[in-house]
Write a protein that holds these residues in place. Structure first.
Motif, PDB file in Angstrom:
ATOM      1  N   LYS A 110      -5.801 -76.707  61.125  1.00 42.00           N
ATOM      2  CA  LYS A 110      -4.558 -76.100  60.640  1.00 42.00           C
ATOM      3  C   LYS A 110      -4.018 -75.190  61.743  1.00 42.00           C
ATOM      4  CE  LYS A 110      -6.377 -74.377  56.856  1.00 42.00           C
ATOM      5  NZ  LYS A 110      -6.502 -73.694  55.546  1.00 42.00           N
ATOM      6  N   VAL A 111      -2.779 -75.401  62.131  1.00 41.95           N
ATOM      7  CA  VAL A 111      -2.170 -74.628  63.212  1.00 41.95           C
ATOM      8  C   VAL A 111      -1.065 -73.754  62.629  1.00 41.95           C
ATOM      9  CG1 VAL A 111      -1.001 -74.697  65.436  1.00 41.95           C
ATOM     10  CG2 VAL A 111      -2.681 -76.469  64.847  1.00 41.95           C
ATOM     11  N   PHE A 112      -1.194 -72.439  62.831  1.00 41.38           N
ATOM     12  CA  PHE A 112      -0.191 -71.488  62.367  1.00 41.38           C
ATOM     13  C   PHE A 112       0.445 -70.803  63.576  1.00 41.38           C
ATOM     14  CE2 PHE A 112      -3.207 -71.497  58.719  1.00 41.38           C
ATOM     15  CZ  PHE A 112      -2.338 -71.994  57.749  1.00 41.38           C
ATOM     16  N   ALA A 113       1.748 -70.961  63.721  1.00 35.73           N
ATOM     17  CA  ALA A 113       2.495 -70.275  64.771  1.00 35.73           C
ATOM     18  C   ALA A 113       3.105 -69.029  64.152  1.00 35.73           C
ATOM     19  CB  ALA A 113       3.576 -71.191  65.333  1.00 35.73           C
ATOM     20  N   VAL A 114       2.626 -67.863  64.588  1.00 31.59           N
ATOM     21  CA  VAL A 114       3.060 -66.599  63.996  1.00 31.59           C
ATOM     22  C   VAL A 114       4.308 -66.128  64.743  1.00 31.59           C
ATOM     23  CG1 VAL A 114       2.361 -64.292  63.299  1.00 31.59           C
ATOM     24  CG2 VAL A 114       0.647 -66.105  63.473  1.00 31.59           C
ATOM     25  N   ALA A 115       5.430 -66.064  64.028  1.00 30.79           N
ATOM     26  CA  ALA A 115       6.726 -65.815  64.651  1.00 30.79           C
ATOM     27  C   ALA A 115       7.381 -64.577  64.055  1.00 30.79           C
ATOM     28  CB  ALA A 115       7.636 -67.030  64.458  1.00 30.79           C
ATOM     29  N   SER A 116       8.333 -64.049  64.789  1.00 30.34           N
ATOM     30  CA  SER A 116       9.152 -62.936  64.299  1.00 30.34           C
ATOM     31  C   SER A 116      10.505 -63.013  64.974  1.00 30.34           C
ATOM     32  CB  SER A 116       8.488 -61.587  64.594  1.00 30.34           C
ATOM     33  OG  SER A 116       8.460 -61.347  65.994  1.00 30.34           O
ATOM     34  N   GLY A 117      11.487 -62.427  64.341  1.00 30.59           N
ATOM     35  CA  GLY A 117      12.810 -62.444  64.945  1.00 30.59           C
ATOM     36  C   GLY A 117      12.954 -61.418  66.052  1.00 30.59           C
ATOM     37  N   LYS A 118      12.240 -60.298  65.928  1.00 31.54           N
ATOM     38  CA  LYS A 118      12.325 -59.227  66.907  1.00 31.54           C
ATOM     39  C   LYS A 118      10.933 -58.683  67.180  1.00 31.54           C
ATOM     40  CE  LYS A 118      13.903 -55.243  65.443  1.00 31.54           C
ATOM     41  NZ  LYS A 118      12.660 -54.435  65.516  1.00 31.54           N
ATOM     42  N   GLY A 119      10.828 -57.925  68.265  1.00 32.55           N
ATOM     43  CA  GLY A 119       9.553 -57.309  68.599  1.00 32.55           C
ATOM     44  C   GLY A 119       9.317 -56.044  67.799  1.00 32.55           C
ATOM     45  N   GLY A 120       8.075 -55.564  67.812  1.00 31.37           N
ATOM     46  CA  GLY A 120       7.761 -54.305  67.165  1.00 31.37           C
ATOM     47  C   GLY A 120       7.484 -54.378  65.684  1.00 31.37           C
ATOM     48  N   GLY A 228      13.283 -68.605  71.493  1.00 33.28           N
ATOM     49  CA  GLY A 228      13.534 -69.075  72.849  1.00 33.28           C
ATOM     50  C   GLY A 228      12.626 -70.190  73.304  1.00 33.28           C
ATOM     51  N   ASP A 229      12.320 -70.176  74.611  1.00 29.90           N
ATOM     52  CA  ASP A 229      11.612 -71.279  75.262  1.00 29.90           C
ATOM     53  C   ASP A 229      10.266 -71.597  74.620  1.00 29.90           C
ATOM     54  OD1 ASP A 229      13.473 -71.876  77.404  1.00 29.90           O
ATOM     55  OD2 ASP A 229      12.940 -69.926  78.231  1.00 29.90           O
ATOM     56  N   VAL A 230       9.457 -70.573  74.344  1.00 31.91           N
ATOM     57  CA  VAL A 230       8.109 -70.820  73.845  1.00 31.91           C
ATOM     58  C   VAL A 230       8.148 -71.420  72.441  1.00 31.91           C
ATOM     59  CG1 VAL A 230       5.930 -69.736  73.177  1.00 31.91           C
ATOM     60  CG2 VAL A 230       7.068 -69.058  75.302  1.00 31.91           C
ATOM     61  N   ALA A 231       9.043 -70.925  71.589  1.00 31.77           N
ATOM     62  CA  ALA A 231       9.157 -71.482  70.246  1.00 31.77           C
ATOM     63  C   ALA A 231       9.529 -72.955  70.305  1.00 31.77           C
ATOM     64  CB  ALA A 231      10.190 -70.705  69.440  1.00 31.77           C
ATOM     65  N   ILE A 232      10.408 -73.313  71.221  1.00 33.57           N
ATOM     66  CA  ILE A 232      10.807 -74.715  71.381  1.00 33.57           C
ATOM     67  C   ILE A 232       9.634 -75.531  71.918  1.00 33.57           C
ATOM     68  CG2 ILE A 232      12.348 -76.277  72.629  1.00 33.57           C
ATOM     69  CD1 ILE A 232      14.412 -73.993  72.646  1.00 33.57           C
ATOM     70  N   SER A 233       8.894 -74.976  72.885  1.00 36.32           N
ATOM     71  CA  SER A 233       7.742 -75.685  73.446  1.00 36.32           C
ATOM     72  C   SER A 233       6.677 -75.943  72.391  1.00 36.32           C
ATOM     73  CB  SER A 233       7.149 -74.889  74.611  1.00 36.32           C
ATOM     74  OG  SER A 233       8.040 -74.844  75.702  1.00 36.32           O
ATOM     75  N   VAL A 234       6.445 -74.958  71.525  1.00 37.66           N
ATOM     76  CA  VAL A 234       5.447 -75.132  70.465  1.00 37.66           C
ATOM     77  C   VAL A 234       5.843 -76.280  69.550  1.00 37.66           C
ATOM     78  CG1 VAL A 234       4.467 -74.078  68.391  1.00 37.66           C
ATOM     79  CG2 VAL A 234       4.584 -72.769  70.507  1.00 37.66           C
ATOM     80  N   SER A 235       7.118 -76.361  69.220  1.00 35.90           N
ATOM     81  CA  SER A 235       7.566 -77.444  68.336  1.00 35.90           C
ATOM     82  C   SER A 235       7.398 -78.810  68.991  1.00 35.90           C
ATOM     83  CB  SER A 235       9.026 -77.229  67.941  1.00 35.90           C
ATOM     84  OG  SER A 235       9.901 -77.405  69.060  1.00 35.90           O
ATOM     85  N   GLN A 236       7.479 -78.846  70.317  1.00 37.38           N
ATOM     86  CA  GLN A 236       7.311 -80.108  71.034  1.00 37.38           C
ATOM     87  C   GLN A 236       5.840 -80.472  71.211  1.00 37.38           C
ATOM     88  OE1 GLN A 236       9.436 -79.148  74.616  1.00 37.38           O
ATOM     89  NE2 GLN A 236      11.404 -79.865  73.833  1.00 37.38           N
ATOM     90  N   LEU A 237       5.028 -79.482  71.563  1.00 39.41           N
ATOM     91  CA  LEU A 237       3.615 -79.732  71.852  1.00 39.41           C
ATOM     92  C   LEU A 237       2.767 -79.823  70.585  1.00 39.41           C
ATOM     93  CD1 LEU A 237       3.219 -77.245  74.842  1.00 39.41           C
ATOM     94  CD2 LEU A 237       3.425 -79.734  74.981  1.00 39.41           C
ATOM     95  N   LEU A 238       3.166 -79.079  69.542  1.00 41.23           N
ATOM     96  CA  LEU A 238       2.416 -79.049  68.285  1.00 41.23           C
ATOM     97  C   LEU A 238       3.399 -79.223  67.123  1.00 41.23           C
ATOM     98  CD1 LEU A 238       0.078 -76.002  69.027  1.00 41.23           C
ATOM     99  CD2 LEU A 238      -0.607 -78.401  68.975  1.00 41.23           C
ATOM    100  N   PRO A 239       3.937 -80.401  66.958  1.00 40.21           N
ATOM    101  CA  PRO A 239       4.965 -80.600  65.925  1.00 40.21           C
ATOM    102  C   PRO A 239       4.478 -80.353  64.505  1.00 40.21           C
ATOM    103  CG  PRO A 239       4.233 -82.699  66.847  1.00 40.21           C
ATOM    104  CD  PRO A 239       3.657 -81.627  67.713  1.00 40.21           C
ATOM    105  N   SER A 240       3.174 -80.398  64.276  1.00 43.95           N
ATOM    106  CA  SER A 240       2.654 -80.177  62.931  1.00 43.95           C
ATOM    107  C   SER A 240       2.330 -78.706  62.646  1.00 43.95           C
ATOM    108  CB  SER A 240       1.384 -81.012  62.702  1.00 43.95           C
ATOM    109  OG  SER A 240       0.358 -80.620  63.615  1.00 43.95           O
ATOM    110  N   ALA A 241       2.590 -77.832  63.614  1.00 44.41           N
ATOM    111  CA  ALA A 241       2.307 -76.410  63.415  1.00 44.41           C
ATOM    112  C   ALA A 241       3.201 -75.841  62.320  1.00 44.41           C
ATOM    113  CB  ALA A 241       2.512 -75.637  64.718  1.00 44.41           C
ATOM    114  N   GLN A 242       2.624 -74.966  61.501  1.00 40.39           N
ATOM    115  CA  GLN A 242       3.380 -74.283  60.458  1.00 40.39           C
ATOM    116  C   GLN A 242       3.733 -72.878  60.924  1.00 40.39           C
ATOM    117  OE1 GLN A 242       1.767 -74.918  56.324  1.00 40.39           O
ATOM    118  NE2 GLN A 242      -0.003 -75.679  57.472  1.00 40.39           N
ATOM    119  N   LEU A 243       4.915 -72.420  60.550  1.00 36.25           N
ATOM    120  CA  LEU A 243       5.363 -71.094  60.959  1.00 36.25           C
ATOM    121  C   LEU A 243       4.961 -70.051  59.932  1.00 36.25           C
ATOM    122  CD1 LEU A 243       9.009 -71.793  62.231  1.00 36.25           C
ATOM    123  CD2 LEU A 243       6.940 -71.538  63.594  1.00 36.25           C
ATOM    124  N   LEU A 244       4.413 -68.938  60.426  1.00 33.63           N
ATOM    125  CA  LEU A 244       4.208 -67.735  59.631  1.00 33.63           C
ATOM    126  C   LEU A 244       5.201 -66.704  60.135  1.00 33.63           C
ATOM    127  CD1 LEU A 244       0.310 -67.345  59.435  1.00 33.63           C
ATOM    128  CD2 LEU A 244       1.857 -67.771  57.533  1.00 33.63           C
TER     129      LEU A 244
END
Length: 372
Positions: A110-120, A228-244
């Protein structure tokens, strides 16, 4: 007669794991020879590289494993080094195929990509605490610190080791039972990493393809804020990753967090849920101060549900807690250092939700064939 049963000795040594690979040394071809002479057992172990940073750990583990084996009065450990041919055989045994193992159709991680709109918003703190909590339950867990420009995972989780390179394969350090890789392990302290998109993509690709994590139950990716770039790369390299998606209760943070989740509509990923961090601060008199307001996490979940057309749940709200910051500063996440604290209890509840999501079997071959 030596009085030592070498079968019992080898059985005991099967319990000795390589500290980096987390596999028995005899399965890895590291157990070169075992001999016994009048109660003295000599064990010859082949290290993957000459400068193995955990050679003393292997030595101690071998000695500890043979303590109590009938007839063993003393143990001598001889540490040697694998030949290039033996290292090649080890790489082929560990990873017979090249590429990113987590992107293959038969991967059960199970792959979880932990994301946020802003830092902090505390995204990295949430990541390491969830990883450590799941690892403490016996799951095999890894973290890829994908925030190349703002890496912080090694310090938060106390990963002080240096990755070991076995030719083209990289072995990640282990902290609190979690395998961790970060660009911060390859640069001098506080050295800035000034890379553009193609370099960021290549770094992430190398972390996923060249780092040997083994068979993981869960892999977390700590993404940089934004889309940005990394979020797009994750979707390409790990298309089955789920976003948290991590946010604070503040309306401004919730607005930008919604964008981090809505990007899944363009990438084809799913949103596993929303986590609200810094939800409130309990004062000494028992009252709760809503430092960043209220309701941001639920607003994000509701808006994502509406925009994506599928239910997106608020997985939990994590209160402001001094122990959470202290645990991060000390490299011991709060779920381990202060497990009964309010923030730890909330994070454990989120981990409960993630742990109950089964590793999917849909579309995967079970390797069985009909008979008759």
């Amino acid at each position: 007669m030596t009085g030592v049963d070498l079968r019992a000795v080898r059985a005991a040594l099967h319990g000795v794991l390589d500290p980096e690979l987390r596999r028995p040394i005899d399965e890895l071809g590291m157990l070169a020879d075992v001999t016994a002479d009048s109660g003295l057992v000599t064990v010859r172990v082949l290290l993957t590289i000459a400068g193995c940073p955990l050679r003393s750990t292997i030595d101690a583990d071998v000695r500890a494993a043979l303590t109590g084996v009938p007839g063993v009065d003393a143990v001598a450990v001889e540490l040697d080094v694998m030949s290039p041919q033996q290292r090649q055989e080890l790489r082929e045994r560990l990873r017979p195929e090249r590429g990113i193992p987590f992107s293959r159709p038969d991967s059960l991680t199970k792959v979880f990509a932990v994301a946020s709109g802003k830092g902090g918003v505390g995204k990295s703190s949430v990541t390491v605490n969830l990883a450590c909590e799941l690892a403490s339950r016996g799951l095999r867990v890894g973290i890829v610190d994908a925030d190349v420009h703002g890496f912080s995972v090694p310090a938060l989780i106390g990963a002080t080791g240096t990755p070991t390179r076995v030719d083209e394969m990289i072995l990640p350090p282990v902290a609190h039972g979690v395998k961790v890789i970060s660009i911060g392990m390859f640069v001098a302290r506080n050295q800035p990493v000034a890379w553009r998109g193609p370099m960021l993509h290549r770094a992430l690709e190398q972390f996923l393809a060249d780092v040997y994590f083994g068979d993981l139950d869960v892999l977390f990716l700590d993404l940089p804020p934004g889309t940005g770039d990394v979020a797009i790369s994750v979707s390409q390299l790990l298309p089955s990753a789920q976003l948290l998606v991590v946010t604070t209760p503040q309306a401004a943070a919730a607005d930008v967090a919604e964008r981090a989740g809505t990007v899944s509509a363009q990438t084809g990923q799913t949103v596993a849920g929303v986590i609200e961090n810094m939800s409130g601060l309990t004062l000494p008199d028992g009252t709760v101060m809503e430092v960043f307001g209220t309701g941001g996490g639920q607003r994000v979940a509701d808006r994502l549900s509406a925009s994506l057309g599928v239910p997106v749940e608020l997985l939990g709200t994590v209160p402001l807690d001094v122990a959470l910051r202290e645990g991060g500063d000390a490299g011991t996440p709060i779920v381990l250092s202060s497990p009964s604290s309010p923030a730890a209890v909330a994070l454990k509840a989120v981990a409960d939700r993630l742990a109950t999501q089964p590793r999917g079997l849909a579309g995967r071959s079970l390797g069985v064939t009909p008979v008759g």
